[in-house]
Write a protein that holds these residues in place. Structure first.
Motif, mmCIF file in Angstrom:
data_model
loop_
_atom_site.group_PDB
_atom_site.id
_atom_site.type_symbol
_atom_site.label_atom_id
_atom_site.label_comp_id
_atom_site.label_asym_id
_atom_site.label_seq_id
_atom_site.Cartn_x
_atom_site.Cartn_y
_atom_site.Cartn_z
ATOM 1 N N LYS A 149 0.830 -1.205 0.000
ATOM 2 C CA LYS A 149 0.000 0.000 0.000
ATOM 3 C C LYS A 149 0.870 1.263 0.000
ATOM 4 O O LYS A 149 0.514 2.262 -0.608
ATOM 5 C CB LYS A 149 -0.950 -0.017 1.193
ATOM 6 C CG LYS A 149 -1.981 -1.127 1.117
ATOM 7 C CD LYS A 149 -2.950 -1.065 2.280
ATOM 8 C CE LYS A 149 -4.000 -2.161 2.186
ATOM 9 N NZ LYS A 149 -4.970 -2.123 3.302
ATOM 10 N N ARG A 150 1.999 1.199 0.682
ATOM 11 C CA ARG A 150 2.920 2.338 0.646
ATOM 12 C C ARG A 150 3.425 2.573 -0.783
ATOM 13 O O ARG A 150 3.648 3.715 -1.195
ATOM 14 C CB ARG A 150 4.098 2.100 1.580
ATOM 15 C CG ARG A 150 5.082 3.276 1.650
ATOM 16 C CD ARG A 150 6.159 3.022 2.682
ATOM 17 N NE ARG A 150 6.840 1.764 2.414
ATOM 18 C CZ ARG A 150 7.486 1.054 3.348
ATOM 19 N NH1 ARG A 150 7.519 1.476 4.592
ATOM 20 N NH2 ARG A 150 8.083 -0.074 3.032
ATOM 21 N N ASN A 151 3.601 1.482 -1.526
ATOM 22 C CA ASN A 151 4.027 1.623 -2.922
ATOM 23 C C ASN A 151 3.018 2.422 -3.745
ATOM 24 O O ASN A 151 3.377 3.045 -4.750
ATOM 25 C CB ASN A 151 4.221 0.240 -3.562
ATOM 26 C CG ASN A 151 5.439 -0.485 -3.028
ATOM 27 O OD1 ASN A 151 6.335 0.133 -2.454
ATOM 28 N ND2 ASN A 151 5.481 -1.797 -3.199
ATOM 29 N N ARG A 152 1.753 2.384 -3.330
ATOM 30 C CA ARG A 152 0.715 3.138 -4.053
ATOM 31 C C ARG A 152 0.627 4.586 -3.576
ATOM 32 O O ARG A 152 0.558 5.508 -4.396
ATOM 33 C CB ARG A 152 -0.641 2.450 -3.873
ATOM 34 C CG ARG A 152 -1.816 3.257 -4.418
ATOM 35 C CD ARG A 152 -3.115 2.460 -4.375
ATOM 36 N NE ARG A 152 -4.268 3.270 -4.719
ATOM 37 C CZ ARG A 152 -4.609 3.651 -5.953
ATOM 38 N NH1 ARG A 152 -3.847 3.311 -6.979
ATOM 39 N NH2 ARG A 152 -5.684 4.379 -6.172
ATOM 40 N N TYR A 153 0.636 4.777 -2.246
ATOM 41 C CA TYR A 153 0.356 6.102 -1.702
ATOM 42 C C TYR A 153 1.607 6.937 -1.436
ATOM 43 O O TYR A 153 1.531 8.168 -1.369
ATOM 44 C CB TYR A 153 -0.439 5.981 -0.389
ATOM 45 C CG TYR A 153 -1.765 5.297 -0.555
ATOM 46 C CD1 TYR A 153 -2.713 5.785 -1.443
ATOM 47 C CD2 TYR A 153 -2.080 4.164 0.189
ATOM 48 C CE1 TYR A 153 -3.947 5.161 -1.589
ATOM 49 C CE2 TYR A 153 -3.304 3.530 0.051
ATOM 50 C CZ TYR A 153 -4.230 4.028 -0.837
ATOM 51 O OH TYR A 153 -5.434 3.410 -0.985
ATOM 52 N N GLY A 154 2.726 6.281 -1.221
ATOM 53 C CA GLY A 154 3.914 7.005 -0.795
ATOM 54 C C GLY A 154 3.887 7.286 0.691
ATOM 55 O O GLY A 154 2.898 7.024 1.395
ATOM 56 N N TRP A 155 4.981 7.839 1.175
ATOM 57 C CA TRP A 155 5.142 8.017 2.621
ATOM 58 C C TRP A 155 4.051 8.865 3.267
ATOM 59 O O TRP A 155 3.543 8.524 4.329
ATOM 60 C CB TRP A 155 6.532 8.616 2.895
ATOM 61 C CG TRP A 155 6.843 8.782 4.333
ATOM 62 C CD1 TRP A 155 7.370 7.870 5.183
ATOM 63 C CD2 TRP A 155 6.605 9.962 5.121
ATOM 64 N NE1 TRP A 155 7.502 8.402 6.437
ATOM 65 C CE2 TRP A 155 7.038 9.689 6.423
ATOM 66 C CE3 TRP A 155 6.081 11.227 4.832
ATOM 67 C CZ2 TRP A 155 6.963 10.621 7.445
ATOM 68 C CZ3 TRP A 155 5.999 12.152 5.861
ATOM 69 C CH2 TRP A 155 6.443 11.847 7.150
#
Length: 306
Positions: free
Chosen positions: A223-229
């Motif tokens: 999910k971080r890969n989609r939204y970023g930090w």
């Protein structure tokens, strides 16, 4: 070291009820929620009221804890001491001052709060503002024999774009805090999602840890890969919904509690490790919250020397 928990997870119960339950379930300390009445705000509670608190109230609280062989480790009021609204800011500052007086009356060693942030100003501008504001609070705490502790929570929901809303999220900022006479309420969970090793980060500063919190975190890298930090950017209805991690009770996330407890012992910490229960899985009812606290106890108790 003693094992306790923050009472804010049980806002509908009285302090007497929580003390009795904590003692029966073999906790040794409580970090007592002491927010003013702020309405329906999550993860806040009022188990000690600062307004009008006097010697009789202090005697009652001391007897309650003594009778159940518990330590009152801290009074908790985590709010924005740099709030952009001057009246709001003044109210937060004044409540911290009042809680310092309460802590001194009951013999509680620490009061916990946040540095906070004005999201309309840069980090540097906020730090300069804090350097003018906090000496009054620190001096009052010192005069009353109390330490002001700052939790390293990021408080991303206070910033409109999910950036840090509490300027205590890194060792660089801890050093700045310590120069002001503030201490650390160390919580490893926040460091983990910031990409900081919580053990190596705290190792040089254990002597400045006056209180510690135990909260775990579950991270979802896909999910971080989609939204970023910074987290969800489009359609983020809940400012606290980052979208790629969530808090858990100790033992159900990715914090290495063996290493965390070990580094605290190695650095000479002999205070209270307080479970901060904000786990959405073990929330929603008092029975589920109790179960979450029991999971945390079973995780941490074997690591702490009796």
């Amino acid at each position: 070291m003693k094992l306790g928990f923050l009472t804010a997870c049980l806002p509908g119960r009285s302090l007497e009820e929580i003390v009795r339950w904590a003692s029966q379930h073999h906790f040794e300390a409580l970090e007592v929620a002491a927010w003013p009445d702020l309405g329906n705000r999550p993860f806040t509670a009022t188990h000690v009221k600062a307004e009008g608190f006097g010697e009789e109230d202090a005697d009652r609280v001391r007897r309650l804890f003594d009778e159940h062989d518990l330590t009152l480790s801290s009074l908790a009021f985590y709010d924005n001491n740099l709030h952009p609204d001057p009246d709001e800011r003044r109210g937060v500052n004044d409540h911290v001052m009042a809680l310092i007086d309460v802590a001194a009356l009951v013999g509680c060693p620490t009061v916990g709060t946040f540095v906070g942030r004005d999201p309309g100003m840069s980090v540097a501008e906020n730090l300069r503002a804090a350097e003018k504001l906090f000496p009054r609070l620190v001096d009052h705490a010192g005069e009353r024999g109390v330490k002001l502790v700052i939790e390293n929570c990021v408080m991303e929901g206070w910033h409109p774009d999910g950036y840090p809303g509490n300027l205590a999220y890194s060792p660089e900022l801890w050093e700045w805090m310590f120069d002001l006479g503030l201490f650390l309420n160390y919580d490893p969970s926040h460091l983990l999602w910031m990409g900081i090793d919580p053990v190596e980060a705290v190792r040089p500063y254990v002597d400045k840890v006056a209180h510690a919190q135990a909260k775990d975190i579950q991270i979802f890298p896909e999910k971080r890969n989609r939204y970023g930090w910074p987290g969800i950017a489009v359609g983020r209805e809940d400012p606290w919904d980052v979208g790629w991690w969530r808090y858990r009770v100790p033992g159900l996330g990715q914090v290495d509690w063996v290493r965390v407890v070990d580094v605290l012992y190695e650095g000479g910490f002999d205070g209270v490790l307080s479970v901060e229960h904000e786990d959405p899985v073990w929330g929603g009812s008092e029975a589920r919250i109790e179960t979450g606290l029991e999971v945390a106890h079973r995780t941490l108790r074997p690591l702490i020397v009796a």
